[in-house]
Design an enzyme around this catalytic site. Structure first.
Site, mmCIF file in Angstrom:
data_model
loop_
_atom_site.group_PDB
_atom_site.id
_atom_site.type_symbol
_atom_site.label_atom_id
_atom_site.label_comp_id
_atom_site.label_asym_id
_atom_site.label_seq_id
_atom_site.Cartn_x
_atom_site.Cartn_y
_atom_site.Cartn_z
ATOM 1 N N THR A 228 -19.561 23.770 24.596
ATOM 2 C CA THR A 228 -19.994 25.209 24.749
ATOM 3 C C THR A 228 -19.027 25.890 24.653
ATOM 4 O OG1 THR A 228 -20.921 23.670 26.245
ATOM 5 C CG2 THR A 228 -21.128 25.510 27.198
ATOM 6 N N LYS B 176 -6.751 23.946 38.979
ATOM 7 C CA LYS B 176 -6.769 25.138 39.141
ATOM 8 C C LYS B 176 -6.288 25.451 40.322
ATOM 9 C CE LYS B 176 -12.020 24.379 37.380
ATOM 10 N NZ LYS B 176 -13.411 24.119 37.746
HETATM 11 N N1 HSE Z 1 -16.257 21.064 35.830
HETATM 12 C C1 HSE Z 1 -16.403 22.199 36.621
HETATM 13 C C2 HSE Z 1 -16.386 23.137 36.959
HETATM 14 C C3 HSE Z 1 -16.348 23.374 34.790
HETATM 15 O O1 HSE Z 1 -17.734 22.588 38.002
HETATM 16 O O2 HSE Z 1 -16.857 24.230 37.462
HETATM 17 C C4 HSE Z 1 -15.460 24.444 34.912
HETATM 18 O O3 HSE Z 1 -14.650 24.203 35.176
#
Ligand code: HSE
Length: 372
Positions: free
Chosen positions: A10, A188
């Site tokens: 993607t 993150k």
């Molecule tokens: N799986 C992650 C989310 C994708 O749902 O935020 C983006 O980092």
């Protein structure tokens, strides 16, 4: 500047589209195991061909996973190529190695798309950290769980149906456990804390509670007090110590986090002198994430030759100075407690031995004063 693109899922395919027609940046090669006759550039399954090509200035990695992505990026940097990645798992697992290698090789390493998707969060945060002392970072950093909690809260959707809907939107990780158990948000958070505080913290040292224990009854009980569940990743600095955790958090309905619905992200830093700034937008998706990758490539083409920070100090997580108000549900009973995060997570682990579906949530804002 010529780019080699590793991965054509993607993010890769949308990034490719975004570069089409540009004159400053061009995808010259795509690493792909299968033929892609629709592409006009070189398509190869052989990474060595890419790393040996002197015309390639930037290697963009959007394959995901640890290997072979790690080996490829190290080889690219050693060959003098700048690197852009959207791979939060890789950046967390090999933060010190990758940042040190980029400095040693005199190349740029950027990963803006790996936290906050299309939001220029890491670039804004690292810039703020050069201007002022960052005291805390906090936010909704996972779109999948935010979609699920929004659907469960607003429409009464069941947990499994909400997860299926989120997966259908294409936001969930290959294994959605990383989303629902908070691991994606924690990765993150690691990158955010590292840039905010100039440290290197270890993912596995950060306590992490996801959303899988939140029930319809929990949501209804919170709703009676006009509180809304969100999955929050938070890091704070107390002197030389860093506290960090991922945990469901209850916000008053008036809070900006409570208004962040669907797959949206919102993330905030608090700086000592210039105060609080929040950023919100699409935390995932082809065009938003592809745009962040492109922004990193443009910064490199404009002369950025480094990582966001030039130093980091390895740092242990210490939750002892981080006080908050917490809500527990264990063995069918709800109760609140004001204590340190260290105590809250320890107590939660004790409860989980008796009740594997026990709940822990932090209570944020004014509600904390009322309830604790
Ligand atoms: N799986 C992650 C989310 C994708 O749902 O935020 C983006 O980092």
């Amino acid at each position: 500047m010529n780019i080699a693109l590793l991965g054509f899922g993607t993010v890769g395919s949308y990034f490719y589209r975004l570069t089409e027609g540009r004159t400053d940046l061009r995808v010259a090669a795509v690493l792909s195991r299968r033929p892609r006759p629709e592409l006009t550039c070189t398509v190869t399954a052989d990474f060595d061909e890419i790393v040996r090509d002197p015309s390639i200035g930037i290697v963009v990695e959007v394959m995901g996973g640890l290997e072979p992505a790690y080996s490829y990026l190290c080889a690219a940097m050693r060959a003098g190529k700048h690197v852009v990645t959207a791979n939060k798992q890789l950046m967390c697992a090999h933060y010190e190695d990758l940042v040190s290698l980029a400095a040693e090789c005199g190349v740029s390493l950027r990963c803006t798309a790996s936290a906050g998707g299309g939001i220029p969060w890491l670039t804004s945060l690292s810039r703020a950290a050069r201007l002022d002392e960052i005291i805390a970072v906090e936010g909704i950093l996972n779109g999948t769980t935010n979609y699920m909690l929004s659907a469960m809260t607003e429409n009464g959707t069941g947990y499994d149906a909400a997860l299926r809907e989120a997966q259908a939107l294409g936001y969930a990780e290959a294994d959605p456990t990383a989303d629902v158990e908070g691991l994606d948000a924690r990765r993150k958070l690691v990158l955010s804390a590292n840039l905010a505080f100039g440290v290197s913290v270890r993912e596995e040292d950060i306590p992490c509670v996801g959303i899988s224990s939140i029930t319809a009854q929990d949501i209804a009980q919170a709703g009676k007090k006009e509180l809304i569940f969100k999955l929050i990743a938070r890091a704070e600095r107390h002197g030389g110590k860093v506290a960090a955790f991922v945990c469901p958090t209850l916000f008053p309905a008036s809070a900006p986090e409570a208004h962040t619905g669907g797959t949206g992200n919102i993330v905030t830093f608090c700086a000592k002198r210039f105060g609080t700034q929040s950023f919100s937008g699409a935390g995932a998706g082809g065009y938003p994430t592809g745009s962040s990758v492109l922004a990193d490539c443009l910064d490199i083409a404009d002369g950025c030759k480094s990582f966001y920070v030039d130093r980091f100090a390895p740092c242990r997580i210490d939750l002892s100075g981080c006080d908050a108000c917490w809500l527990y549900r264990a063995n069918g009973e709800y109760f609140t407690c004001k204590c340190s995060a260290a105590h809250a997570f320890e107590r939660y682990e004790q409860f989980r031995k008796e009740d594997s579906h026990a709940l822990l949530a932090r209570i944020a804002g004014d509600a904390a004063e009322e309830l604790c």
